[in-house]
Motif scaffolding. Sequence first.
Motif, PDB file in Angstrom:
ATOM      1  N   LEU A  59       0.820  -1.211   0.000  1.00 40.01           N
ATOM      2  CA  LEU A  59       0.000   0.000   0.000  1.00 40.01           C
ATOM      3  C   LEU A  59       0.855   1.262   0.000  1.00 40.01           C
ATOM      4  O   LEU A  59       0.532   2.240  -0.679  1.00 40.01           O
ATOM      5  CB  LEU A  59      -0.940   0.014   1.208  1.00 40.01           C
ATOM      6  N   VAL A  60       1.939   1.247   0.738  1.00 40.27           N
ATOM      7  CA  VAL A  60       2.838   2.404   0.775  1.00 40.27           C
ATOM      8  C   VAL A  60       3.447   2.635  -0.599  1.00 40.27           C
ATOM      9  O   VAL A  60       3.460   3.758  -1.110  1.00 40.27           O
ATOM     10  CB  VAL A  60       3.942   2.207   1.841  1.00 40.27           C
ATOM     11  N   VAL A  61       3.946   1.580  -1.219  1.00 39.27           N
ATOM     12  CA  VAL A  61       4.561   1.707  -2.547  1.00 39.27           C
ATOM     13  C   VAL A  61       3.526   2.131  -3.573  1.00 39.27           C
ATOM     14  O   VAL A  61       3.784   2.999  -4.420  1.00 39.27           O
ATOM     15  CB  VAL A  61       5.233   0.373  -2.958  1.00 39.27           C
ATOM     16  N   LEU A  62       2.345   1.557  -3.497  1.00 41.24           N
ATOM     17  CA  LEU A  62       1.278   1.901  -4.431  1.00 41.24           C
ATOM     18  C   LEU A  62       0.864   3.356  -4.285  1.00 41.24           C
ATOM     19  O   LEU A  62       0.550   4.029  -5.272  1.00 41.24           O
ATOM     20  CB  LEU A  62       0.084   0.972  -4.197  1.00 41.24           C
ATOM     21  N   ASN A  63       0.875   3.869  -3.079  1.00 39.69           N
ATOM     22  CA  ASN A  63       0.462   5.247  -2.827  1.00 39.69           C
ATOM     23  C   ASN A  63       1.493   6.265  -3.325  1.00 39.69           C
ATOM     24  O   ASN A  63       1.192   7.439  -3.441  1.00 39.69           O
ATOM     25  CB  ASN A  63       0.183   5.443  -1.345  1.00 39.69           C
ATOM     26  N   TRP A  64       2.722   5.831  -3.596  1.00 42.95           N
ATOM     27  CA  TRP A  64       3.738   6.742  -4.123  1.00 42.95           C
ATOM     28  C   TRP A  64       3.565   6.963  -5.628  1.00 42.95           C
ATOM     29  O   TRP A  64       4.197   7.831  -6.202  1.00 42.95           O
ATOM     30  CB  TRP A  64       5.140   6.230  -3.820  1.00 42.95           C
ATOM     31  N   LEU A  67      -0.742   8.477  -9.979  1.00 40.56           N
ATOM     32  CA  LEU A  67      -2.019   8.133 -10.597  1.00 40.56           C
ATOM     33  C   LEU A  67      -2.938   7.370  -9.642  1.00 40.56           C
ATOM     34  O   LEU A  67      -4.159   7.517  -9.678  1.00 40.56           O
ATOM     35  CB  LEU A  67      -1.765   7.296 -11.855  1.00 40.56           C
ATOM     36  N   VAL A  68      -2.368   6.582  -8.736  1.00 39.86           N
ATOM     37  CA  VAL A  68      -3.132   5.722  -7.834  1.00 39.86           C
ATOM     38  C   VAL A  68      -3.288   6.345  -6.453  1.00 39.86           C
ATOM     39  O   VAL A  68      -4.070   5.873  -5.643  1.00 39.86           O
ATOM     40  CB  VAL A  68      -2.444   4.342  -7.714  1.00 39.86           C
ATOM     41  N   GLU A  69      -2.597   7.389  -6.169  1.00 44.03           N
ATOM     42  CA  GLU A  69      -2.523   7.971  -4.825  1.00 44.03           C
ATOM     43  C   GLU A  69      -3.908   8.219  -4.240  1.00 44.03           C
ATOM     44  O   GLU A  69      -4.689   9.009  -4.753  1.00 44.03           O
ATOM     45  CB  GLU A  69      -1.737   9.281  -4.877  1.00 44.03           C
ATOM     46  N   ALA A  70      -4.229   7.518  -3.148  1.00 44.90           N
ATOM     47  CA  ALA A  70      -5.526   7.651  -2.499  1.00 44.90           C
ATOM     48  C   ALA A  70      -5.446   8.537  -1.256  1.00 44.90           C
ATOM     49  O   ALA A  70      -6.373   9.266  -0.953  1.00 44.90           O
ATOM     50  CB  ALA A  70      -6.064   6.281  -2.123  1.00 44.90           C
ATOM     51  N   PHE A  71      -4.357   8.429  -0.527  1.00 40.39           N
ATOM     52  CA  PHE A  71      -4.145   9.216   0.684  1.00 40.39           C
ATOM     53  C   PHE A  71      -2.845   9.990   0.531  1.00 40.39           C
ATOM     54  O   PHE A  71      -2.113   9.825  -0.436  1.00 40.39           O
ATOM     55  CB  PHE A  71      -4.028   8.302   1.919  1.00 40.39           C
ATOM     56  N   GLU A  74       2.531  10.230   3.515  1.00 40.38           N
ATOM     57  CA  GLU A  74       2.993  10.074   4.897  1.00 40.38           C
ATOM     58  C   GLU A  74       1.979   9.317   5.745  1.00 40.38           C
ATOM     59  O   GLU A  74       2.337   8.533   6.621  1.00 40.38           O
ATOM     60  CB  GLU A  74       3.279  11.434   5.528  1.00 40.38           C
ATOM     61  N   ILE A  75       0.692   9.541   5.492  1.00 40.98           N
ATOM     62  CA  ILE A  75      -0.348   8.878   6.287  1.00 40.98           C
ATOM     63  C   ILE A  75      -0.350   7.382   6.016  1.00 40.98           C
ATOM     64  O   ILE A  75      -0.573   6.573   6.921  1.00 40.98           O
ATOM     65  CB  ILE A  75      -1.731   9.505   5.985  1.00 40.98           C
ATOM     66  N   THR A  76      -0.077   6.980   4.793  1.00 40.31           N
ATOM     67  CA  THR A  76      -0.059   5.559   4.462  1.00 40.31           C
ATOM     68  C   THR A  76       1.110   4.848   5.133  1.00 40.31           C
ATOM     69  O   THR A  76       1.012   3.673   5.472  1.00 40.31           O
ATOM     70  CB  THR A  76       0.053   5.377   2.941  1.00 40.31           C
TER      71      THR A  76
END
Length: 115
Positions: A59-64, A67-71, A74-76
């Motif tokens: 989830l952390v890698v995906l959030n970086w 295009l996919v960033e949901a949060f 830093e919060i992830t």
Amino acid sequence: GKHRIVIPCLGHFKEEYEKVSKLYMNNKIRTTKYTLLNFLPRNLFEQFHRVANLYFLFLVVLNWIPLVEAFQKEITMLPLIAVLTIIAVKDGLEDYSKYKMDKQINNLLTKVYSR
């Protein structure tokens, strides 16, 4: 087979004892898993063998990815860092208590049979 030679550490045998004793391991008890040098890498290696930690890392890698960033990024990372830190502290304290117990056992007086 191999036989172990035991030479008492007495005055005139001291040189022979030092020469022969280098060939054998000592008989100290060591039940600890970590040392100061390998604690962080070994602990992280063991923690990422857990599926839940791999999921949070994913989830952390995906959030970086923008295009996919949901949060916010830093919060992830907060849940993963919190879990890794808590488990590392727990493992460190357990290993330190094992170290103290090993030290206590290794410093006990023993009786040696001698004619």
